[in-house]
Design an enzyme around this catalytic site. Structure first.
Site, mmCIF file in Angstrom:
data_model
loop_
_atom_site.group_PDB
_atom_site.id
_atom_site.type_symbol
_atom_site.label_atom_id
_atom_site.label_comp_id
_atom_site.label_asym_id
_atom_site.label_seq_id
_atom_site.Cartn_x
_atom_site.Cartn_y
_atom_site.Cartn_z
ATOM 1 N N SER A 79 -13.008 -5.898 40.281
ATOM 2 C CA SER A 79 -13.261 -5.871 41.726
ATOM 3 C C SER A 79 -11.947 -5.927 42.481
ATOM 4 O O SER A 79 -10.977 -6.546 42.017
ATOM 5 C CB SER A 79 -14.103 -7.095 42.088
ATOM 6 O OG SER A 79 -14.138 -7.275 43.481
ATOM 7 N N TYR A 91 -15.410 -16.618 41.399
ATOM 8 C CA TYR A 91 -15.902 -15.294 41.005
ATOM 9 C C TYR A 91 -14.719 -14.351 40.756
ATOM 10 O O TYR A 91 -14.610 -13.710 39.709
ATOM 11 C CB TYR A 91 -16.836 -14.714 42.084
ATOM 12 C CG TYR A 91 -17.038 -13.225 41.947
ATOM 13 C CD1 TYR A 91 -17.750 -12.704 40.872
ATOM 14 C CD2 TYR A 91 -16.492 -12.327 42.872
ATOM 15 C CE1 TYR A 91 -17.917 -11.323 40.720
ATOM 16 C CE2 TYR A 91 -16.657 -10.963 42.735
ATOM 17 C CZ TYR A 91 -17.364 -10.462 41.661
ATOM 18 O OH TYR A 91 -17.517 -9.105 41.506
ATOM 19 N N LYS A 120 -12.960 -12.375 37.178
ATOM 20 C CA LYS A 120 -12.569 -10.961 37.003
ATOM 21 C C LYS A 120 -11.108 -10.876 36.573
ATOM 22 O O LYS A 120 -10.744 -10.092 35.686
ATOM 23 C CB LYS A 120 -12.790 -10.186 38.306
ATOM 24 C CG LYS A 120 -14.253 -10.074 38.731
ATOM 25 C CD LYS A 120 -15.043 -9.227 37.753
ATOM 26 C CE LYS A 120 -16.512 -9.147 38.107
ATOM 27 N NZ LYS A 120 -17.328 -8.531 37.075
ATOM 28 N N ARG A 174 -13.108 -2.517 55.771
ATOM 29 C CA ARG A 174 -13.281 -2.461 54.315
ATOM 30 C C ARG A 174 -13.387 -1.004 53.869
ATOM 31 O O ARG A 174 -13.741 -0.121 54.647
ATOM 32 C CB ARG A 174 -14.578 -3.168 53.871
ATOM 33 C CG ARG A 174 -14.635 -4.649 54.168
ATOM 34 C CD ARG A 174 -13.649 -5.443 53.302
ATOM 35 N NE ARG A 174 -13.770 -6.878 53.552
ATOM 36 C CZ ARG A 174 -13.135 -7.534 54.533
ATOM 37 N NH1 ARG A 174 -12.331 -6.879 55.361
ATOM 38 N NH2 ARG A 174 -13.291 -8.838 54.682
#
Ligand code: NAD
Ligand code: UD1
Length: 336
Positions: free
Chosen positions: A123, A147, A151, A229
Protein backbone atom coordinates in the site's frame (compact mmCIF):
# COMPACT_ATOMS: atom_id res chain seq x y z
CA UNK A 1 -2.65 -22.86 -11.42
CA UNK A 2 -2.53 -19.42 -9.81
CA UNK A 3 -3.42 -19.43 -6.12
CA UNK A 4 -5.21 -16.25 -4.98
CA UNK A 5 -5.35 -15.59 -1.23
CA UNK A 6 -8.17 -13.27 -0.17
CA UNK A 7 -9.72 -13.64 -3.62
CA UNK A 8 -13.27 -13.01 -2.39
CA UNK A 9 -12.39 -9.52 -1.14
CA UNK A 10 -12.85 -6.21 -2.91
CA UNK A 11 -9.66 -6.12 -4.97
CA UNK A 12 -9.14 -9.89 -5.18
CA UNK A 13 -12.58 -10.52 -6.69
CA UNK A 14 -11.95 -8.03 -9.50
CA UNK A 15 -8.45 -9.38 -10.08
CA UNK A 16 -9.79 -12.97 -10.29
CA UNK A 17 -12.11 -11.96 -13.11
CA UNK A 18 -9.26 -10.33 -15.04
CA UNK A 19 -6.99 -13.34 -14.46
CA UNK A 20 -9.60 -15.92 -15.44
CA UNK A 21 -10.60 -13.96 -18.53
CA UNK A 22 -6.92 -13.88 -19.54
CA UNK A 23 -6.97 -17.69 -19.43
CA UNK A 24 -5.34 -18.44 -16.07
CA UNK A 25 -6.51 -21.42 -14.06
CA UNK A 26 -7.38 -20.14 -10.57
CA UNK A 27 -7.91 -21.33 -7.03
CA UNK A 28 -9.03 -18.93 -4.31
CA UNK A 29 -8.31 -19.39 -0.63
CA UNK A 30 -10.30 -17.15 1.71
CA UNK A 31 -11.60 -17.55 5.27
CA UNK A 32 -14.50 -15.10 4.75
CA UNK A 33 -13.16 -12.87 7.55
CA UNK A 34 -14.17 -9.83 5.50
CA UNK A 35 -16.16 -11.22 2.57
CA UNK A 36 -19.20 -13.30 1.74
CA UNK A 37 -19.62 -16.53 -0.15
CA UNK A 38 -22.07 -14.87 -2.57
CA UNK A 39 -19.05 -13.19 -4.20
CA UNK A 40 -17.84 -16.55 -5.49
CA UNK A 41 -20.83 -17.26 -7.72
CA UNK A 42 -20.61 -13.76 -9.16
CA UNK A 43 -16.91 -14.15 -9.88
CA UNK A 44 -17.65 -17.43 -11.63
CA UNK A 45 -20.44 -15.83 -13.72
CA UNK A 46 -18.40 -12.79 -14.69
CA UNK A 47 -15.18 -14.71 -15.31
CA UNK A 48 -16.89 -17.11 -17.66
CA UNK A 49 -15.11 -20.17 -16.35
CA UNK A 50 -14.52 -22.33 -13.37
CA UNK A 51 -12.72 -20.94 -10.36
CA UNK A 52 -11.81 -23.33 -7.54
CA UNK A 53 -12.46 -22.22 -3.97
CA UNK A 54 -11.06 -23.35 -0.61
CA UNK A 55 -12.51 -21.93 2.55
CA UNK A 56 -9.42 -21.81 4.74
CA UNK A 57 -7.32 -19.51 6.87
CA UNK A 58 -3.85 -18.92 5.45
CA UNK A 59 -2.45 -19.17 9.01
CA UNK A 60 -3.55 -22.82 9.01
CA UNK A 61 -0.39 -24.56 7.72
CA UNK A 62 -2.10 -27.94 7.38
CA UNK A 63 -4.99 -26.57 5.31
CA UNK A 64 -2.61 -24.59 3.14
CA UNK A 65 -0.35 -27.60 2.54
CA UNK A 66 -3.38 -29.64 1.43
CA UNK A 67 -4.23 -26.95 -1.14
CA UNK A 68 -0.65 -26.73 -2.46
CA UNK A 69 -0.47 -30.53 -2.56
CA UNK A 70 -3.59 -30.92 -4.69
CA UNK A 71 -2.59 -29.03 -7.86
CA UNK A 72 0.81 -27.59 -8.85
CA UNK A 73 0.87 -23.86 -8.02
CA UNK A 74 2.65 -21.69 -10.57
CA UNK A 75 2.43 -18.45 -8.60
CA UNK A 76 0.58 -16.90 -5.67
CA UNK A 77 -1.28 -13.60 -5.64
CA UNK A 78 -1.53 -12.59 -2.00
CA UNK A 79 -4.40 -10.28 -1.04
CA UNK A 80 -5.43 -11.88 2.29
CA UNK A 81 -5.07 -9.64 5.31
CA UNK A 82 -6.79 -7.08 7.50
CA UNK A 83 -6.84 -3.51 6.23
CA UNK A 84 -8.67 -1.11 8.57
CA UNK A 85 -6.29 1.55 9.88
CA UNK A 86 -8.34 2.53 12.95
CA UNK A 87 -8.91 -1.07 13.94
CA UNK A 88 -5.17 -1.75 13.60
CA UNK A 89 -4.48 0.94 16.22
CA UNK A 90 -6.99 -0.65 18.61
CA UNK A 91 -5.96 -4.27 17.89
CA UNK A 92 -2.32 -4.23 16.74
CA UNK A 93 -1.66 -7.84 17.73
CA UNK A 94 -4.51 -9.09 15.53
CA UNK A 95 -2.98 -7.19 12.62
CA UNK A 96 0.54 -8.47 13.20
CA UNK A 97 -0.75 -12.00 13.67
CA UNK A 98 -2.97 -12.10 10.60
CA UNK A 99 -0.99 -10.00 8.14
CA UNK A 100 2.56 -10.99 9.06
CA UNK A 101 1.76 -14.40 10.54
CA UNK A 102 -0.43 -15.31 7.55
CA UNK A 103 2.24 -14.23 5.08
CA UNK A 104 4.85 -16.20 7.01
CA UNK A 105 2.85 -19.46 6.85
CA UNK A 106 2.18 -18.82 3.17
CA UNK A 107 5.87 -18.26 2.39
CA UNK A 108 6.91 -21.37 4.32
CA UNK A 109 4.35 -23.42 2.41
CA UNK A 110 5.53 -21.95 -0.88
CA UNK A 111 9.09 -22.91 0.06
CA UNK A 112 8.02 -26.46 0.91
CA UNK A 113 6.30 -26.85 -2.47
CA UNK A 114 9.02 -24.99 -4.40
CA UNK A 115 6.66 -22.19 -5.48
CA UNK A 116 8.83 -19.16 -6.17
CA UNK A 117 6.59 -16.39 -7.52
CA UNK A 118 4.42 -14.09 -5.43
CA UNK A 119 2.48 -10.90 -6.16
CA UNK A 120 1.90 -9.02 -2.91
CA UNK A 121 -0.68 -6.34 -2.03
CA UNK A 122 1.24 -3.54 -0.38
CA UNK A 123 0.00 0.00 0.00
CA UNK A 124 1.03 3.60 -0.51
CA UNK A 125 0.53 3.87 3.23
CA UNK A 126 4.12 2.54 3.64
CA UNK A 127 5.40 5.98 2.56
CA UNK A 128 3.83 7.73 5.57
CA UNK A 129 3.79 11.53 5.31
CA UNK A 130 5.12 12.38 1.82
CA UNK A 131 8.34 14.41 1.83
CA UNK A 132 8.00 15.04 -1.90
CA UNK A 133 5.39 14.43 -4.57
CA UNK A 134 4.73 12.53 -6.72
CA UNK A 135 5.81 9.54 -4.64
CA UNK A 136 8.55 7.49 -6.29
CA UNK A 137 9.35 3.98 -5.12
CA UNK A 138 12.64 5.15 -3.57
CA UNK A 139 10.85 7.61 -1.27
CA UNK A 140 11.76 6.80 2.38
CA UNK A 141 9.29 4.50 4.12
CA UNK A 142 7.61 5.45 7.38
CA UNK A 143 4.21 3.92 7.97
CA UNK A 144 2.39 5.72 10.77
CA UNK A 145 0.05 2.99 12.07
CA UNK A 146 0.18 -0.78 12.77
CA UNK A 147 -1.63 -1.67 9.53
CA UNK A 148 0.92 0.24 7.48
CA UNK A 149 3.78 -1.26 9.48
CA UNK A 150 2.55 -4.79 8.71
CA UNK A 151 2.87 -3.93 5.00
CA UNK A 152 6.31 -2.42 5.53
CA UNK A 153 7.54 -5.48 7.48
CA UNK A 154 6.17 -7.89 4.87
CA UNK A 155 8.01 -5.93 2.17
CA UNK A 156 11.24 -6.49 4.14
CA UNK A 157 10.50 -10.21 4.60
CA UNK A 158 9.95 -10.60 0.84
CA UNK A 159 13.19 -8.78 0.04
CA UNK A 160 15.16 -10.93 2.50
CA UNK A 161 13.59 -14.08 1.10
CA UNK A 162 14.66 -13.05 -2.41
CA UNK A 163 18.22 -12.33 -1.22
CA UNK A 164 18.38 -15.74 0.43
CA UNK A 165 17.21 -17.58 -2.64
CA UNK A 166 17.69 -15.80 -5.96
CA UNK A 167 15.18 -17.99 -7.79
CA UNK A 168 12.43 -16.56 -5.54
CA UNK A 169 10.74 -13.51 -7.09
CA UNK A 170 8.17 -11.10 -5.75
CA UNK A 171 6.16 -8.28 -7.28
CA UNK A 172 5.30 -5.93 -4.45
CA UNK A 173 2.49 -3.65 -5.55
CA UNK A 174 1.93 -0.41 -3.66
CA UNK A 175 -1.69 0.45 -4.34
CA UNK A 176 -2.87 4.03 -4.03
CA UNK A 177 -6.65 4.51 -3.44
CA UNK A 178 -8.65 1.76 -5.19
CA UNK A 179 -12.32 2.61 -5.81
CA UNK A 180 -15.02 1.83 -8.39
CA UNK A 181 -16.43 -1.58 -9.24
CA UNK A 182 -16.86 -4.05 -12.07
CA UNK A 183 -18.87 -2.24 -14.79
CA UNK A 184 -21.62 -4.88 -14.55
CA UNK A 185 -22.43 -3.61 -11.05
CA UNK A 186 -22.46 -7.21 -9.80
CA UNK A 187 -19.36 -7.01 -7.61
CA UNK A 188 -17.92 -4.06 -5.73
CA UNK A 189 -16.79 -2.81 -2.35
CA UNK A 190 -18.94 -4.05 0.54
CA UNK A 191 -17.55 -2.63 3.79
CA UNK A 192 -18.94 -3.79 7.13
CA UNK A 193 -20.61 -1.12 9.26
CA UNK A 194 -20.12 2.57 8.62
CA UNK A 195 -17.43 3.05 5.95
CA UNK A 196 -14.18 4.75 6.91
CA UNK A 197 -13.12 5.44 3.36
CA UNK A 198 -14.41 8.29 1.24
CA UNK A 199 -15.95 6.51 -1.69
CA UNK A 200 -18.17 3.93 0.00
CA UNK A 201 -19.32 6.74 2.28
CA UNK A 202 -20.34 8.85 -0.71
CA UNK A 203 -22.24 6.00 -2.39
CA UNK A 204 -24.05 5.23 0.87
CA UNK A 205 -25.12 8.88 1.20
CA UNK A 206 -26.37 8.61 -2.39
CA UNK A 207 -28.59 5.61 -1.56
CA UNK A 208 -29.68 7.35 1.65
CA UNK A 209 -28.21 4.80 4.02
CA UNK A 210 -26.17 7.67 5.48
CA UNK A 211 -27.32 11.22 5.92
CA UNK A 212 -24.38 13.37 4.93
CA UNK A 213 -20.70 13.25 4.12
CA UNK A 214 -18.32 14.92 6.54
CA UNK A 215 -15.36 16.34 4.64
CA UNK A 216 -12.34 16.14 6.92
CA UNK A 217 -10.52 19.45 6.55
CA UNK A 218 -10.90 22.33 4.09
CA UNK A 219 -7.76 24.18 5.08
CA UNK A 220 -5.06 22.02 3.49
CA UNK A 221 -2.68 23.66 1.03
CA UNK A 222 -4.41 21.96 -1.92
CA UNK A 223 -6.42 23.13 -4.91
CA UNK A 224 -9.57 23.74 -2.84
CA UNK A 225 -8.37 23.04 0.72
CA UNK A 226 -9.60 19.42 0.83
CA UNK A 227 -7.38 16.32 0.83
CA UNK A 228 -5.94 15.06 -2.45
CA UNK A 229 -5.52 11.35 -3.28
CA UNK A 230 -4.64 9.20 -6.27
CA UNK A 231 -7.88 7.26 -6.86
CA UNK A 232 -7.47 4.24 -9.11
CA UNK A 233 -10.28 2.23 -10.71
CA UNK A 234 -10.31 -1.31 -9.31
CA UNK A 235 -10.54 -2.72 -12.87
CA UNK A 236 -7.32 -0.92 -13.82
CA UNK A 237 -5.78 -2.25 -10.62
CA UNK A 238 -6.92 -5.76 -11.53
CA UNK A 239 -5.13 -5.43 -14.88
CA UNK A 240 -2.03 -4.31 -12.96
CA UNK A 241 -1.96 -7.75 -11.32
CA UNK A 242 -2.00 -9.45 -14.70
CA UNK A 243 0.93 -7.28 -15.78
CA UNK A 244 2.82 -8.05 -12.55
CA UNK A 245 2.24 -11.77 -12.93
CA UNK A 246 3.50 -11.66 -16.50
CA UNK A 247 6.57 -9.75 -15.32
CA UNK A 248 7.32 -12.43 -12.71
CA UNK A 249 6.85 -15.29 -15.13
CA UNK A 250 8.86 -13.68 -17.96
CA UNK A 251 11.65 -11.78 -16.20
CA UNK A 252 14.41 -12.89 -13.98
CA UNK A 253 13.93 -10.42 -11.10
CA UNK A 254 11.67 -8.95 -8.46
CA UNK A 255 9.98 -5.55 -8.47
CA UNK A 256 8.43 -3.10 -6.01
CA UNK A 257 6.15 -0.72 -7.83
CA UNK A 258 3.42 1.91 -7.37
CA UNK A 259 0.01 1.26 -8.90
CA UNK A 260 -1.88 4.51 -9.26
CA UNK A 261 -2.96 6.92 -11.96
CA UNK A 262 -0.30 9.52 -11.21
CA UNK A 263 -3.03 12.15 -10.77
CA UNK A 264 -4.53 13.52 -7.58
CA UNK A 265 -8.15 14.51 -7.00
CA UNK A 266 -9.46 16.48 -4.04
CA UNK A 267 -12.41 15.33 -1.94
CA UNK A 268 -14.54 18.12 -3.45
CA UNK A 269 -13.53 17.14 -6.98
CA UNK A 270 -14.55 13.54 -6.27
CA UNK A 271 -17.89 14.51 -4.76
CA UNK A 272 -18.63 16.94 -7.59
CA UNK A 273 -17.73 14.30 -10.20
CA UNK A 274 -20.07 11.83 -8.48
CA UNK A 275 -22.93 14.35 -8.56
CA UNK A 276 -22.25 15.14 -12.21
CA UNK A 277 -22.19 11.49 -13.28
CA UNK A 278 -25.16 10.26 -11.25
CA UNK A 279 -27.30 13.41 -10.98
CA UNK A 280 -27.66 12.71 -7.24
CA UNK A 281 -26.84 15.52 -4.81
CA UNK A 282 -24.50 14.53 -1.97
CA UNK A 283 -25.25 16.32 1.30
CA UNK A 284 -21.95 17.33 2.86
CA UNK A 285 -20.44 19.50 5.58
CA UNK A 286 -16.91 20.47 6.48
CA UNK A 287 -15.47 18.91 9.61
CA UNK A 288 -12.07 19.13 11.34
CA UNK A 289 -9.11 17.30 9.83
CA UNK A 290 -8.98 13.56 10.53
CA UNK A 291 -6.04 12.51 12.67
CA UNK A 292 -3.30 10.82 10.65
CA UNK A 293 -4.41 12.28 7.30
CA UNK A 294 -1.96 13.94 4.94
CA UNK A 295 -2.80 16.82 2.61
CA UNK A 296 -1.83 15.16 -0.66
CA UNK A 297 -0.70 11.74 -1.83
CA UNK A 298 -0.23 10.62 -5.42
CA UNK A 299 2.03 8.29 -7.31
CA UNK A 300 4.82 8.56 -9.78
CA UNK A 301 3.76 5.79 -12.15
CA UNK A 302 6.68 5.82 -14.56
CA UNK A 303 8.22 2.61 -13.18
CA UNK A 304 4.96 0.66 -13.68
CA UNK A 305 4.70 1.96 -17.21
CA UNK A 306 8.33 1.18 -18.04
CA UNK A 307 8.70 -2.21 -16.35
CA UNK A 308 5.19 -3.66 -16.43
CA UNK A 309 3.98 -1.97 -19.61
CA UNK A 310 0.87 -1.08 -17.61
CA UNK A 311 -0.99 2.14 -17.16
CA UNK A 312 -4.49 3.09 -16.10
CA UNK A 313 -7.19 3.69 -18.69
CA UNK A 314 -10.12 4.83 -16.55
CA UNK A 315 -10.79 8.22 -14.97
CA UNK A 316 -12.66 9.57 -11.98
CA UNK A 317 -15.99 9.68 -13.85
CA UNK A 318 -15.69 5.97 -14.75
CA UNK A 319 -14.97 5.24 -11.09
CA UNK A 320 -18.10 7.17 -10.03
CA UNK A 321 -20.31 5.52 -12.66
CA UNK A 322 -19.23 1.99 -11.84
CA UNK A 323 -19.27 2.44 -8.05
CA UNK A 324 -22.81 3.75 -8.40
CA UNK A 325 -23.85 0.86 -10.67
CA UNK A 326 -22.71 -1.52 -7.92
CA UNK A 327 -24.17 0.39 -4.95
CA UNK A 328 -27.53 1.16 -6.57
CA UNK A 329 -28.03 -2.47 -7.65
CA UNK A 330 -26.85 -3.79 -4.24
CA UNK A 331 -27.94 -1.23 -1.67
CA UNK A 332 -27.19 -3.62 1.22
CA UNK A 333 -24.09 -5.12 -0.38
CA UNK A 334 -23.78 -8.87 -1.02
CA UNK A 335 -26.46 -11.15 0.43
CA UNK A 336 -25.42 -13.22 3.48
P1 NAD B 1 -10.74 -7.11 1.63
O1 NAD B 1 -10.85 -7.12 3.11
O2 NAD B 1 -11.95 -6.81 0.83
O3 NAD B 1 -10.16 -8.52 1.11
C1 NAD B 1 -9.25 -9.29 1.88
C2 NAD B 1 -9.75 -10.73 1.84
O4 NAD B 1 -8.86 -11.55 2.59
C3 NAD B 1 -11.14 -10.91 2.47
O5 NAD B 1 -11.97 -11.65 1.58
C4 NAD B 1 -10.87 -11.68 3.75
O6 NAD B 1 -11.94 -12.54 4.09
C5 NAD B 1 -9.60 -12.45 3.39
N1 NAD B 1 -8.75 -12.80 4.54
C6 NAD B 1 -8.31 -12.00 5.55
N2 NAD B 1 -7.53 -12.70 6.39
C7 NAD B 1 -7.46 -13.97 5.90
C8 NAD B 1 -6.81 -15.16 6.32
N3 NAD B 1 -6.06 -15.20 7.42
N4 NAD B 1 -6.96 -16.28 5.58
C9 NAD B 1 -7.71 -16.28 4.45
N5 NAD B 1 -8.35 -15.18 4.00
C10 NAD B 1 -8.22 -14.03 4.73
O7 NAD B 1 -9.56 -6.10 1.24
P2 NAD B 1 -9.19 -5.48 -0.18
O8 NAD B 1 -9.62 -4.07 -0.18
O9 NAD B 1 -9.62 -6.37 -1.26
O10 NAD B 1 -7.59 -5.50 -0.05
C11 NAD B 1 -6.83 -6.59 -0.50
C12 NAD B 1 -5.39 -6.39 -0.08
O11 NAD B 1 -4.92 -5.15 -0.60
C13 NAD B 1 -5.17 -6.31 1.44
O12 NAD B 1 -3.96 -6.96 1.74
C14 NAD B 1 -5.08 -4.84 1.70
O13 NAD B 1 -4.33 -4.55 2.85
C15 NAD B 1 -4.40 -4.35 0.44
N6 NAD B 1 -4.69 -2.94 0.14
C16 NAD B 1 -5.99 -2.52 0.04
C17 NAD B 1 -6.26 -1.17 -0.23
C18 NAD B 1 -7.68 -0.67 -0.32
O14 NAD B 1 -7.88 0.52 -0.32
N7 NAD B 1 -8.70 -1.52 -0.43
C19 NAD B 1 -5.21 -0.27 -0.41
C20 NAD B 1 -3.90 -0.74 -0.33
C21 NAD B 1 -3.63 -2.08 -0.05
C1 UD1 C 1 -6.96 5.27 4.01
C2 UD1 C 1 -5.91 4.82 4.99
C3 UD1 C 1 -4.81 4.13 4.23
C4 UD1 C 1 -5.36 2.96 3.44
C5 UD1 C 1 -6.48 3.46 2.52
C6 UD1 C 1 -7.17 2.32 1.87
C7 UD1 C 1 -6.02 6.40 6.87
C8 UD1 C 1 -5.35 7.54 7.58
N1 UD1 C 1 -5.41 5.98 5.73
O1 UD1 C 1 -6.35 6.14 3.08
O2 UD1 C 1 -3.82 3.65 5.12
O3 UD1 C 1 -4.35 2.35 2.66
O4 UD1 C 1 -7.45 4.16 3.31
O5 UD1 C 1 -7.98 2.82 0.83
O6 UD1 C 1 -7.04 5.90 7.31
N2 UD1 C 1 -12.52 11.68 3.73
C9 UD1 C 1 -13.53 12.56 4.09
N3 UD1 C 1 -14.66 12.06 4.66
C10 UD1 C 1 -14.83 10.72 4.91
C11 UD1 C 1 -13.79 9.83 4.53
C12 UD1 C 1 -12.64 10.35 3.95
O7 UD1 C 1 -13.41 13.78 3.90
O8 UD1 C 1 -15.88 10.33 5.45
C13 UD1 C 1 -11.31 12.22 3.06
C14 UD1 C 1 -10.03 11.94 3.81
O9 UD1 C 1 -9.77 12.95 4.75
C15 UD1 C 1 -9.01 11.90 2.66
C16 UD1 C 1 -9.82 11.35 1.48
O10 UD1 C 1 -11.19 11.56 1.82
O11 UD1 C 1 -8.60 13.21 2.32
C17 UD1 C 1 -9.59 9.86 1.25
O12 UD1 C 1 -9.82 9.15 2.46
P1 UD1 C 1 -9.87 7.55 2.53
O13 UD1 C 1 -10.77 7.05 1.47
O14 UD1 C 1 -10.15 7.16 3.94
O15 UD1 C 1 -8.41 7.10 2.10
P2 UD1 C 1 -6.98 7.51 2.72
O16 UD1 C 1 -7.10 8.31 3.95
O17 UD1 C 1 -6.16 8.08 1.62
Amino acid sequence: MILVTGGLGFIGSHACIALRRAGHKLAIVDNLANSKLAVLERIRDLAGGDVAFHRADIRDATALAAIFGRDPVEAVIHFAGYKAVGESVAKPLDYYENNIGGTFVLLKTMERYAVRRIVFSSSATVYGDPQRLPLTEDHPLGAVNPYGRTKQFIEVILKDRAIGSPEFRHATLRYFNPIGAHPSGRIGEDPRGIPNNLFPYVTQVAIKRLEKLRIYGNDYGTVDGTGVRDYIHVMDLAEGHLAALKFLLDKDRSITVNLGTGRGNSVLEVVNAFERVTGIPIAREFAPRRQGDVASCYADVSLASRELGWQTKLGIEDMCRDAWAWQSANPRGFPE
